[in-house]
Structure formats: C-alpha cells, structure tokens
Design a protein around this motif. Structure first.
Motif, PDB file in Angstrom:
ATOM      1  N   ALA A  48      50.708  22.613  70.606  1.00 24.11           N
ATOM      2  CA  ALA A  48      51.798  23.593  70.526  1.00 24.11           C
ATOM      3  C   ALA A  48      52.121  24.184  71.894  1.00 24.11           C
ATOM      4  O   ALA A  48      53.237  24.620  72.148  1.00 24.11           O
ATOM      5  N   THR A  49      51.137  24.183  72.803  1.00 26.05           N
ATOM      6  CA  THR A  49      51.379  24.744  74.139  1.00 26.05           C
ATOM      7  C   THR A  49      51.732  23.655  75.142  1.00 26.05           C
ATOM      8  O   THR A  49      51.725  23.896  76.335  1.00 26.05           O
ATOM      9  N   ASN A  65      61.667  21.795  70.867  1.00 21.69           N
ATOM     10  CA  ASN A  65      60.683  20.735  70.672  1.00 21.69           C
ATOM     11  C   ASN A  65      59.733  20.667  71.875  1.00 21.69           C
ATOM     12  O   ASN A  65      60.166  20.613  73.023  1.00 21.69           O
ATOM     13  N   VAL A  66      58.428  20.653  71.599  1.00 18.95           N
ATOM     14  CA  VAL A  66      57.459  20.728  72.694  1.00 18.95           C
ATOM     15  C   VAL A  66      57.414  19.463  73.541  1.00 18.95           C
ATOM     16  O   VAL A  66      57.030  19.504  74.706  1.00 18.95           O
ATOM     17  N   GLU A  67      57.790  18.341  72.962  1.00 18.58           N
ATOM     18  CA  GLU A  67      57.744  17.111  73.752  1.00 18.58           C
ATOM     19  C   GLU A  67      59.016  16.922  74.568  1.00 18.58           C
ATOM     20  O   GLU A  67      58.983  16.353  75.649  1.00 18.58           O
ATOM     21  N   GLU A  68      60.140  17.396  74.002  1.00 14.27           N
ATOM     22  CA  GLU A  68      61.407  17.156  74.678  1.00 14.27           C
ATOM     23  C   GLU A  68      61.661  18.147  75.797  1.00 14.27           C
ATOM     24  O   GLU A  68      62.141  17.786  76.863  1.00 14.27           O
ATOM     25  N   ARG A  69      61.338  19.404  75.549  1.00 15.58           N
ATOM     26  CA  ARG A  69      61.628  20.423  76.578  1.00 15.58           C
ATOM     27  C   ARG A  69      60.401  21.307  76.826  1.00 15.58           C
ATOM     28  O   ARG A  69      60.411  22.512  76.545  1.00 15.58           O
ATOM     29  N   PRO A  70      59.342  20.707  77.386  1.00 12.79           N
ATOM     30  CA  PRO A  70      58.083  21.442  77.550  1.00 12.79           C
ATOM     31  C   PRO A  70      58.208  22.703  78.411  1.00 12.79           C
ATOM     32  O   PRO A  70      57.612  23.731  78.089  1.00 12.79           O
ATOM     33  N   ILE A  71      59.007  22.624  79.478  1.00 12.39           N
ATOM     34  CA  ILE A  71      59.083  23.779  80.376  1.00 12.39           C
ATOM     35  C   ILE A  71      59.657  24.989  79.642  1.00 12.39           C
ATOM     36  O   ILE A  71      59.174  26.118  79.790  1.00 12.39           O
ATOM     37  N   ILE A  77      56.010  30.964  75.300  1.00 15.97           N
ATOM     38  CA  ILE A  77      54.704  31.216  74.708  1.00 15.97           C
ATOM     39  C   ILE A  77      53.766  31.897  75.700  1.00 15.97           C
ATOM     40  O   ILE A  77      53.871  31.704  76.908  1.00 15.97           O
ATOM     41  N   GLY A  78      52.874  32.685  75.141  1.00 15.96           N
ATOM     42  CA  GLY A  78      51.768  33.210  75.913  1.00 15.96           C
ATOM     43  C   GLY A  78      50.526  32.553  75.344  1.00 15.96           C
ATOM     44  O   GLY A  78      50.345  32.528  74.130  1.00 15.96           O
TER      45      GLY A  78
ATOM     46  N   LEU B  85      48.740  24.234  83.718  1.00 17.17           N
ATOM     47  CA  LEU B  85      49.696  23.261  83.198  1.00 17.17           C
ATOM     48  C   LEU B  85      50.367  23.733  81.912  1.00 17.17           C
ATOM     49  O   LEU B  85      51.269  23.079  81.413  1.00 17.17           O
ATOM     50  N   THR B  86      49.937  24.880  81.364  1.00 17.85           N
ATOM     51  CA  THR B  86      50.679  25.446  80.244  1.00 17.85           C
ATOM     52  C   THR B  86      51.559  26.598  80.712  1.00 17.85           C
ATOM     53  O   THR B  86      52.144  27.305  79.915  1.00 17.85           O
ATOM     54  N   LYS B  87      51.630  26.781  82.033  1.00 17.64           N
ATOM     55  CA  LYS B  87      52.619  27.702  82.608  1.00 17.64           C
ATOM     56  C   LYS B  87      53.876  26.884  82.896  1.00 17.64           C
ATOM     57  O   LYS B  87      53.804  25.658  83.020  1.00 17.64           O
TER      58      LYS B  87
END
Lengths: 239, 240
Positions: A48-49, A65-71, A77-78, B85-87
């Motif tokens: 999820a992160t 979507n976490v795979e398509e737009r991870p940044i 999220i924290g 890498l999660t930042k």
C-alpha cells in the motif's frame, strides 16, 4: 474511499504471503490490522505504501493506483515502517526538517510545521538531541512525527507500539487517537487492548487470508474479549 | 534530489568521515609530494605536479570506496531505505543526491591541493615556469576520476548489506577500471588499444597532457552514468 485493496496477492519465492485479499477503508475510519506474525500484515502495508509491488491485484490510496502513480500515493500517505527505522546520527529537529523538505515544505512553513509536530508529539525537550540518544519511546514519537509532517490523509502504522513500556504505549495511543480525528488510520498491533481503545473496525488476517473484517462491537458481541476473537480466528491448533 | 544531497553531505560533515577523508588524503598526498624522497618534487628536479596527479588516483582507490560504502549498505541494514523510498522521491533522485554528496566530499578534499600549484610555480626556474594547461587538464581528469570511483562505490554499496563487502567490491572495481584494463590490454593483441580505452587510465593520461579532448570527458561521464543507472536498477529490483 481512502484505501481500497482488491484481490491482492503477493508471492515471495513460491510462498503466498498475501492471498487474494480485498477490503476497503472509508475516510475517517481507524482500522486495526491484526494477525499472527508472518500473516501478511507488513507485506500488505508495504504494498500500500508502494515499497513492494503486488504479484496480482491492485491497491488504491485516495483513489490513486499505487503501481501507476507511486509518487502521488507517497504524497498522501504517512508511513511508519515496522521497527521504526530512523537516521540515528541526525538531530530530531534536523531529521524532521529533512523529511518535511522531501515533501516539498520550505522556509518558514517548514519551520513552523516542524515546531508544531515537536510540540504535538511531546518532543520539545528532546528536539536538540541526536536520535541515537533518545529512548525507544521518544524514537517512536519521532517516527510518528515524520509520518505526520505533511498532514497526510492516510496514516499507515506498522506496529507503532511494539517494544514500548505500558506508559509509553498509553502516550503513543493517545497521540494516535488525537491525530486520527480527521484522518484515515490503519495500524497493525499485537496488543488487543489497544485495538479496543482505538479502533472502530478490525481486520484479522491469517496465513495471507482475511478471516474477519467487522466492526469492533460486532466482534465483541459474540465473544467475551478480543483476545478470544483473535484466537478463534487464527489458532489452527486445537486448544 | 537536493534534500538528499543536503542530508548526505551534512551527514559526512557532522560525523568523523569528512575530516578523516580530508585529513588522510591531504597527509598522504602531502607526504608523497613533498617529503618521501622517492617521489618528492624537491628531490625530483623538475617543477611539475606529476607526483600529485600520478599518486592521487591510488589514494582515491582506497578513500572513495570508504566514503561511498555506507551510502546504501547502511540504509539497507538499518531499514531507513524503506523509509526513504516510501517518501515522494524517485530512485534516481536518491541515487543522484547520494552521488553528488560523495563526489562533493572528494572535491572538498582535493581543493587545498591547488596551493601546490603556486608552490611548484614558485620553485620553477624561472619562477612561474609551470605547464598550466597540463595542470588544469590533470585536475579535470582527477575530478572526473572521482566521479567514476564514486559511482562505482555507490553501486557496490547498493549490492550488499555489509559495508566491508561494499568497500572491498568498490576498491577492486575502481582498481580494475583504473589500471586493470590497461594492463590486460597486453593480452589483447591487435585489439590492445580498444581494451586500453575501456579503462580510465588511458583517458586520464590523455587529459593530463593538457589537451581536453571531448572524447575523454564523454567517456568519464558515460561510465559514471552507467554505474549510477546500475545503482538505480538495483534499487528498483525490489519492484520486479
């Protein structure tokens, strides 16, 4: 929908760590994520992160979507990873400024935000110490502070109270309660009282599968305590 | 990227690493250039800076892997890489930030040796008789060499959890790239020049003659980018 997990599967070298799980969490919910060690809690959180990719299935955070737009996911999220990794050689203040700057906070904005968090997390007296000089409880607060610095909509906390003494647990719990008013929080823990004190809803996962997903009060209606609930769902050995 | 750079660079400065690196480098180079009779400019009889430029790469082979060894290995071991890498940072930004920090530290150590230029110029006969073009070319060569070695160090560090392993890998590959290809070219027969050109030494020597050939500069930059790309790929390999 703050967090939506759909048919998520994660396979590590032939072993299914997460096996086709689906759930969704509404905005403002506090969800306790329970399960024995190795059940797949951390893996789900890592996916999820955006740290790990799913083998199949998808995860959306705030509709992204976490795979398509991870940044973009990372911005909303924290995350407090398991074991709370920190740069031990940095000063508390310096560290929070670094994390803030990574999220694009600058100048006086960054300074006031760091100061706010230092006060909110009870780090005022510790802020000019190196992180390595802090006790475990204070390190945990620093870990929480860095997860909160950009006011994320979704908080993902992996065992935020593990290894703390009872007083520290109460303090961290109060902190989570305070910040969770306007946020979506999902956290994993092994302490059942914590779930009872904090959560609206409980998801229990065992061997990669969801075995229970219900409101806390519903789960407690049938069983005397959450410990019994946990044991009845996850204990495969006959008692 | 800039945030990672600032954190890394101030990390070097707030720990002992930066001062160790600068101190050891300047002491070693100072001894070689001015004190040890075999290599000293004073005993050599010619007022040039060849000693500095021929010995500095060997000091770099040990020093730069020591600077770079913790960059990823320590973060992997401590778990902070997951945090980083999660930042909202891309792998490329993380790699570049760390690369520029390591490179900048080496350049900071190199900076005081500019004084040698003036000392050697004063020793010339007539005073000031020094091949400035060769010195400038050699400095550019050294700066690029530092970039190549830093990139190798970063890649080695990203491959392991263990800093000692990272150090040994980096030192070995720096040595191989600096001298190895040059020496191996003896076996290559008619392809000798080609094999020589894969190594850094060929290009470094070419630059140190004072002729800044774009091919040599492009070579160094390409090799650096190649190793940085490999490092990025290693970081991304968790996503496979």
């Amino acid at each position: 929908m703050s967090l939506q997990v759909q048919q998520l599967t994660k396979i590590y070298g032939g072993q299914k760590a997460v096996d086709n799980i689906s759930f969704s969490i509404q905005k403002g919910e506090i969800v306790g994520f329970l399960g024995p060690n190795g059940a797949g809690k951390s893996t789900t959180m890592k996916i999820a992160t955006t740290y790990l990719p799913p083998t199949s299935g998808s995860v959306w955070v705030e509709g992204i979507n976490v795979e398509e737009r991870p940044i973009e996911v990372k911005k909303v999220i924290g995350y407090l990873p398991e074991h709370n990794p920190l740069y031990l050689d940095m000063f508390v203040h310096e560290y929070l400024q670094f994390v803030g700057s990574v999220y694009g906070l600058k100048g006086s904005n960054l300074k006031t935000r760091v100061q706010e968090l230092v006060e909110m997390c009870g780090l005022t007296r510790e802020q000019n110490k190196r992180i390595e000089a802090l006790s475990k409880g204070y390190r945990q607060r620093v870990g929480l502070a860095q997860a909160l610095i950009h006011s994320p909509q979704v908080l993902i906390l992996d065992e935020p109270t593990s290894g703390l003494d009872p007083n520290q647990i109460l303090e961290i719990r109060k902190l989570i309660k305070d910040i969770s008013r306007e946020k979506t929080v999902i956290f994993s823990t092994h302490i059942m009282q914590e779930v009872e004190a904090l959560c609206d809803r409980v998801i229990i996962i065992n061997k990669g599968k969801i075995v229970a997903d219900d409101l806390l009060e519903n789960l407690l209606r049938e069983n005397a305590s959450l410990e019994e609930v946990f044991r009845s769902f996850t204990n495969t050995v006959a008692a | 990227m800039i945030q990672v750079f600032v954190r890394e660079f101030s990390g070097y400065l707030s720990s002992l690493i930066a001062y160790m690196v600068i101190g050891v480098f300047l002491t070693a180079i100072g001894l070689l250039t001015w004190v040890f009779p075999e290599t000293s400019v004073l005993d050599y009889g010619y007022a040039d800076m060849d000693t500095l430029f021929s010995m500095a790469p060997y000091v770099f082979i040990f020093l730069i892997p020591a600077i770079a060894m913790k960059t990823f290995a320590e973060e992997k071991k401590m778990g902070t890489l997951e945090l980083l890498l999660t930042k909202p940072l891309t792998e490329t930004q993380v790699v570049l930030g760390k690369f520029f920090a390591a490179w900048a530290l080496v350049l900071l150590a190199l900076l005081p040796t500019i004084v040698y230029y003036f000392s050697v110029a004063a020793l010339g006969n007539p005073v000031g008789n020094i091949d400035t073009a060769a010195v400038v070319g050699s400095y550019i060569g050294l700066i690029l060499l530092a970039a190549v070695f830093s990139a190798i160090g970063l890649l080695a560090s990203s491959l392991t959890y263990n800093q000692i392993v990272a150090f040994i890998l980096a030192a070995f590959f720096s040595f191989l790239f600096y001298l190895g290809f040059d020496s191996l070219s003896a076996f290559a027969g008619t392809q000798a020049l080609l094999v020589k050109q894969i190594g850094v030494l060929y290009h470094y020597e070419s630059l140190s003659r004072g002729l800044i050939d774009s091919r040599d500069v492009v070579y160094a930059i390409s090799v650096t980018i190649f190793f940085l790309l490999c490092t990025t790929v290693v970081l991304k390999s968790r996503l496979w």
